[in-house]
Scaffold this active site. Sequence first.
Site, PDB file in Angstrom:
ATOM      1  N   SER A 144     -42.109   5.737  81.940  1.00 15.40           N
ATOM      2  CA  SER A 144     -41.091   5.094  81.097  1.00 15.40           C
ATOM      3  C   SER A 144     -39.935   6.075  80.894  1.00 15.40           C
ATOM      4  CB  SER A 144     -41.722   4.755  79.740  1.00 15.40           C
ATOM      5  OG  SER A 144     -40.738   4.426  78.792  1.00 15.40           O
ATOM      6  N   TYR A 157     -46.525   5.225  71.943  1.00 16.84           N
ATOM      7  CA  TYR A 157     -46.000   4.877  73.275  1.00 16.84           C
ATOM      8  C   TYR A 157     -45.304   6.089  73.892  1.00 16.84           C
ATOM      9  CZ  TYR A 157     -43.750   2.030  76.901  1.00 16.84           C
ATOM     10  OH  TYR A 157     -43.338   1.496  78.108  1.00 16.84           O
TER      11      TYR A 157
HETATM   12  P1  NAD Z   1     -45.904  -6.779  79.971  1.00 13.44           P
HETATM   13  O1  NAD Z   1     -46.337  -6.715  78.551  1.00 13.44           O
HETATM   14  O2  NAD Z   1     -45.305  -8.026  80.492  1.00 13.44           O
HETATM   15  O3  NAD Z   1     -47.067  -6.355  80.936  1.00 13.44           O
HETATM   16  C1  NAD Z   1     -48.096  -5.462  80.564  1.00 13.44           C
HETATM   17  C2  NAD Z   1     -49.262  -5.682  81.484  1.00 13.44           C
HETATM   18  O4  NAD Z   1     -50.331  -4.841  81.091  1.00 13.44           O
HETATM   19  C3  NAD Z   1     -49.767  -7.122  81.415  1.00 13.44           C
HETATM   20  O5  NAD Z   1     -50.148  -7.516  82.705  1.00 13.44           O
HETATM   21  C4  NAD Z   1     -50.978  -7.000  80.519  1.00 13.44           C
HETATM   22  O6  NAD Z   1     -51.921  -8.007  80.735  1.00 13.44           O
HETATM   23  C5  NAD Z   1     -51.489  -5.638  80.948  1.00 13.44           C
HETATM   24  N1  NAD Z   1     -52.384  -5.084  79.940  1.00 13.44           N
HETATM   25  C6  NAD Z   1     -52.090  -4.733  78.680  1.00 13.44           C
HETATM   26  N2  NAD Z   1     -53.198  -4.340  78.036  1.00 13.44           N
HETATM   27  C7  NAD Z   1     -54.219  -4.443  78.919  1.00 13.44           C
HETATM   28  C8  NAD Z   1     -55.609  -4.213  78.859  1.00 13.44           C
HETATM   29  N3  NAD Z   1     -56.197  -3.829  77.735  1.00 13.44           N
HETATM   30  N4  NAD Z   1     -56.354  -4.424  79.968  1.00 13.44           N
HETATM   31  C9  NAD Z   1     -55.776  -4.861  81.109  1.00 13.44           C
HETATM   32  N5  NAD Z   1     -54.460  -5.113  81.234  1.00 13.44           N
HETATM   33  C10 NAD Z   1     -53.704  -4.915  80.148  1.00 13.44           C
HETATM   34  O7  NAD Z   1     -44.846  -5.609  80.085  1.00 13.44           O
HETATM   35  P2  NAD Z   1     -44.250  -4.870  81.354  1.00 13.44           P
HETATM   36  O8  NAD Z   1     -42.900  -4.448  80.958  1.00 13.44           O
HETATM   37  O9  NAD Z   1     -44.434  -5.626  82.593  1.00 13.44           O
HETATM   38  O10 NAD Z   1     -45.152  -3.552  81.369  1.00 13.44           O
HETATM   39  C11 NAD Z   1     -45.735  -3.016  82.542  1.00 13.44           C
HETATM   40  C12 NAD Z   1     -45.700  -1.507  82.449  1.00 13.44           C
HETATM   41  O11 NAD Z   1     -44.346  -1.080  82.509  1.00 13.44           O
HETATM   42  C13 NAD Z   1     -46.283  -0.938  81.161  1.00 13.44           C
HETATM   43  O12 NAD Z   1     -47.015   0.220  81.446  1.00 13.44           O
HETATM   44  C14 NAD Z   1     -45.039  -0.601  80.363  1.00 13.44           C
HETATM   45  O13 NAD Z   1     -45.265   0.414  79.434  1.00 13.44           O
HETATM   46  C15 NAD Z   1     -44.112  -0.160  81.473  1.00 13.44           C
HETATM   47  N6  NAD Z   1     -42.678  -0.153  81.137  1.00 13.44           N
HETATM   48  C16 NAD Z   1     -42.015  -1.306  80.882  1.00 13.44           C
HETATM   49  C17 NAD Z   1     -40.649  -1.231  80.594  1.00 13.44           C
HETATM   50  C18 NAD Z   1     -39.821  -2.456  80.314  1.00 13.44           C
HETATM   51  O14 NAD Z   1     -38.630  -2.331  80.039  1.00 13.44           O
HETATM   52  N7  NAD Z   1     -40.333  -3.659  80.406  1.00 13.44           N
HETATM   53  C19 NAD Z   1     -40.013  -0.010  80.553  1.00 13.44           C
HETATM   54  C20 NAD Z   1     -40.734   1.140  80.805  1.00 13.44           C
HETATM   55  C21 NAD Z   1     -42.075   1.059  81.107  1.00 13.44           C
END
Ligand code: NAD
Length: 252
Positions: A144, A157
């Site tokens: 991130s 986080y």
């Molecule tokens: P999201 O919430 O749509 O997806 C998160 C995913 O993680 C989902 O598929 C969810 O089912 C899975 N997950 C969460 N807890 C879980 C568990 N206990 N067991 C199994 N699966 C689990 O959000 P996203 O943005 O797609 O996030 C994906 C990754 O990207 C994460 O690690 C998040 O921290 C990272 N991220 C996202 C952003 C952003 O701007 N969206 C920025 C930086 C990092």
Amino acid sequence: MSISFDLTGKTAVVTGANTGLGQGIAVALARAGASIIAVGRSAMDETERLCQGMGASVHSVQADLSSLEPIEHIMAESAKVGERVDILVNNAGIIRRADSIEFTEKEWDDVMNVNLKSTFFLSQAVAKRMLEDGAGGKIINIASLLSFQGGIRIPSYTASKSGLAGLTRLLACEWAAKGINVNAIAPGYFVTNNTEALRDDPKRSSEILGRIPAGRWGDPTDIGGAAVFLASSAADYIHGVVLPVDGGWLAR
Ligand code: NAD
């Protein structure tokens, strides 16, 4: 020597593949030729349909990564598919928002367990397999901007994602000579469930948008290229990097 981003014949495990960035990554890897093992808490129907649309085979595994319990199950299921795991994308992650002064132990532990602890032990389990036949592999952690910056109101986080950047470098140092590339992608601000609260807050949303040189939030389709690159032989000599895919946010 020719440079190849082709993943034909490779098998990729992607956690949290049902939605958001995980889905974007799974589809991009499938488009590059990989078979997908999609791991997640909920149904993978849409991801399966999209990956199959790319001509890829998809095997879904139900697993809640808030504990280490399902790791053995994930490894058994991927062995059942019959292919070795060549690529692991540790994408599953959660966020909890509250002022640090009021942050609870549960909000701390919940985030650390998924974002850091399960990521480490799943990587360990997959790496053991990758080392068995000496053919190595690629591990890609989804970090991130909070791997580089502090942020506000998301203490666990930021700690987890800063920790994940460190873990990426440590595992790269331990496993690089054994043929495993460990790297990370640091997404900027993407339109997914993770950022819903920010996008619903007009002030935070416009502050964020105003700082992104590209002038727009990221779309899940923007992340796949970096994942394909790091998963491919084009990245064979890349170890321990945290690659921002952020519309220029960190350049500001
Ligand atoms: P999201 O919430 O749509 O997806 C998160 C995913 O993680 C989902 O598929 C969810 O089912 C899975 N997950 C969460 N807890 C879980 C568990 N206990 N067991 C199994 N699966 C689990 O959000 P996203 O943005 O797609 O996030 C994906 C990754 O990207 C994460 O690690 C998040 O921290 C990272 N991220 C996202 C952003 C952003 O701007 N969206 C920025 C930086 C990092």
